[in-house]
Design a protein around this motif. Structure first.
Motif, PDB file in Angstrom:
ATOM      1  N   VAL A  33       0.852  -1.194   0.000  1.00  0.00           N
ATOM      2  CA  VAL A  33       0.000   0.000   0.000  1.00  0.00           C
ATOM      3  C   VAL A  33       0.889   1.246   0.000  1.00  0.00           C
ATOM      4  CG1 VAL A  33      -1.652   1.356   1.348  1.00  0.00           C
ATOM      5  CG2 VAL A  33      -2.005  -1.104   1.073  1.00  0.00           C
ATOM      6  N   LEU A  34       1.919   1.249   0.820  1.00  0.00           N
ATOM      7  CA  LEU A  34       2.843   2.375   0.876  1.00  0.00           C
ATOM      8  C   LEU A  34       3.576   2.571  -0.453  1.00  0.00           C
ATOM      9  CD1 LEU A  34       4.112   4.574   2.667  1.00  0.00           C
ATOM     10  CD2 LEU A  34       5.851   2.908   3.311  1.00  0.00           C
ATOM     11  N   VAL A  35       4.045   1.484  -1.054  1.00  0.00           N
ATOM     12  CA  VAL A  35       4.758   1.573  -2.335  1.00  0.00           C
ATOM     13  C   VAL A  35       3.839   2.112  -3.425  1.00  0.00           C
ATOM     14  CG1 VAL A  35       5.790   0.169  -4.182  1.00  0.00           C
ATOM     15  CG2 VAL A  35       6.494  -0.182  -1.812  1.00  0.00           C
ATOM     16  N   PHE A  36       2.625   1.559  -3.516  1.00  0.00           N
ATOM     17  CA  PHE A  36       1.692   2.017  -4.545  1.00  0.00           C
ATOM     18  C   PHE A  36       1.222   3.443  -4.285  1.00  0.00           C
ATOM     19  CE2 PHE A  36       0.623  -2.651  -5.341  1.00  0.00           C
ATOM     20  CZ  PHE A  36       1.399  -2.712  -6.494  1.00  0.00           C
ATOM     21  N   SER A  37       1.053   3.824  -3.042  1.00  0.00           N
ATOM     22  CA  SER A  37       0.662   5.200  -2.710  1.00  0.00           C
ATOM     23  C   SER A  37       1.772   6.175  -3.094  1.00  0.00           C
ATOM     24  CB  SER A  37       0.344   5.329  -1.223  1.00  0.00           C
ATOM     25  OG  SER A  37      -0.767   4.548  -0.874  1.00  0.00           O
ATOM     26  N   VAL A  79      -5.554   5.137  -4.085  1.00  0.00           N
ATOM     27  CA  VAL A  79      -4.949   4.416  -5.208  1.00  0.00           C
ATOM     28  C   VAL A  79      -4.048   3.295  -4.681  1.00  0.00           C
ATOM     29  CG1 VAL A  79      -3.293   4.622  -7.118  1.00  0.00           C
ATOM     30  CG2 VAL A  79      -5.135   6.283  -6.873  1.00  0.00           C
ATOM     31  N   GLY A  80      -3.285   3.577  -3.631  1.00  0.00           N
ATOM     32  CA  GLY A  80      -2.427   2.548  -3.045  1.00  0.00           C
ATOM     33  C   GLY A  80      -3.224   1.375  -2.500  1.00  0.00           C
ATOM     34  N   ILE A  81      -4.344   1.664  -1.859  1.00  0.00           N
ATOM     35  CA  ILE A  81      -5.186   0.588  -1.315  1.00  0.00           C
ATOM     36  C   ILE A  81      -5.814  -0.215  -2.444  1.00  0.00           C
ATOM     37  CG2 ILE A  81      -7.330   0.139  -0.047  1.00  0.00           C
ATOM     38  CD1 ILE A  81      -6.537   2.555   1.765  1.00  0.00           C
ATOM     39  N   ILE A  82      -6.363   0.465  -3.438  1.00  0.00           N
ATOM     40  CA  ILE A  82      -7.005  -0.236  -4.551  1.00  0.00           C
ATOM     41  C   ILE A  82      -5.991  -1.090  -5.313  1.00  0.00           C
ATOM     42  CG2 ILE A  82      -8.129   0.121  -6.793  1.00  0.00           C
ATOM     43  CD1 ILE A  82      -9.512   2.581  -5.451  1.00  0.00           C
ATOM     44  N   ALA A  83      -4.809  -0.549  -5.565  1.00  0.00           N
ATOM     45  CA  ALA A  83      -3.785  -1.309  -6.288  1.00  0.00           C
ATOM     46  C   ALA A  83      -3.296  -2.505  -5.482  1.00  0.00           C
ATOM     47  CB  ALA A  83      -2.613  -0.393  -6.653  1.00  0.00           C
ATOM     48  N   SER A  84      -3.430  -2.463  -4.164  1.00  0.00           N
ATOM     49  CA  SER A  84      -2.958  -3.551  -3.302  1.00  0.00           C
ATOM     50  C   SER A  84      -4.002  -4.641  -3.069  1.00  0.00           C
ATOM     51  CB  SER A  84      -2.514  -2.989  -1.947  1.00  0.00           C
ATOM     52  OG  SER A  84      -1.447  -2.093  -2.116  1.00  0.00           O
TER      53      SER A  84
END
Length: 179
Positions: A33-37, A79-84
């Motif tokens: 989540v952190l990486v995608f955010s 976006v980070g949550i959705i991508a994760s």
């Protein structure tokens, strides 16, 4: 050690091991989540343009000094949550894998893919058709010469988030009916 009955100490150790495994998997998801955010931050202007497109040139405001950065933080976090989500589902399946059989495992994987497809269809429908219609209705139906909408970007983001999540969830109904 193998015994006919597990002792209370053995059960505590097994439970502690399961908690450690769950914690490890959740930390792995949180890291993604952190990486995608963080990655979303580097394309923030495209993301904001994407989110504002259904509003058809509606102007938005923010009402506090930190409102703009709060909005961008919210967008990047979502976006980070959705991508994760695929990573979260994979980690959950790996966590429960020892407790289910091979047939159930294949069924869960198939249903997960089907659910992802339905969610993507619901999100697309909500974004392309439902959201523009809802925004048009809500921003034009209740206006007069004396009453005009003055929306904050935070209120808009909250509405869009709830609307798109709701659209994705409504498209899960066929899967719920199957169960």
């Amino acid at each position: 050690r193998k015994t006919a009955k597990a002792t209370p100490e053995d059960r505590r150790q097994q439970f502690a091991h399961h908690l450690q495994e769950l914690r490890r998997r959740l930390l792995f998801v949180a890291a993604f989540v952190l990486v995608f955010s963080t990655a979303a931050y580097f394309v923030q202007q495209r993301l904001v343009s994407f989110l504002l497109k259904p509003a058809h040139n509606q102007h938005f405001i923010y009402t506090s000094p930190g409102g703009g950065i709060g909005f961008l933080f919210q967008v990047c976090t979502y976006v980070g949550i959705i991508a994760s989500i695929p990573i979260l589902i994979y980690q959950i399946l790996r966590f429960i894998e020892p407790f289910i059989g091979e047939h159930e495992r294949r069924f869960i994987v198939k249903m997960s893919w089907f659910s992802a497809m339905l969610a993507a269809m619901g999100f697309s429908f909500g974004y392309l058709i439902g959201l523009p219609a809802a925004l048009h209705f809500l921003s034009h139906q209740f206006t007069t010469t004396q009453i005009q909408p003055l929306l904050t970007i935070q209120e808009y983001m909250s509405f869009v988030t709830v609307y798109l999540i709701g659209s994705a969830l409504i498209f899960q109904l066929p899967l719920i009916v199957v169960f």
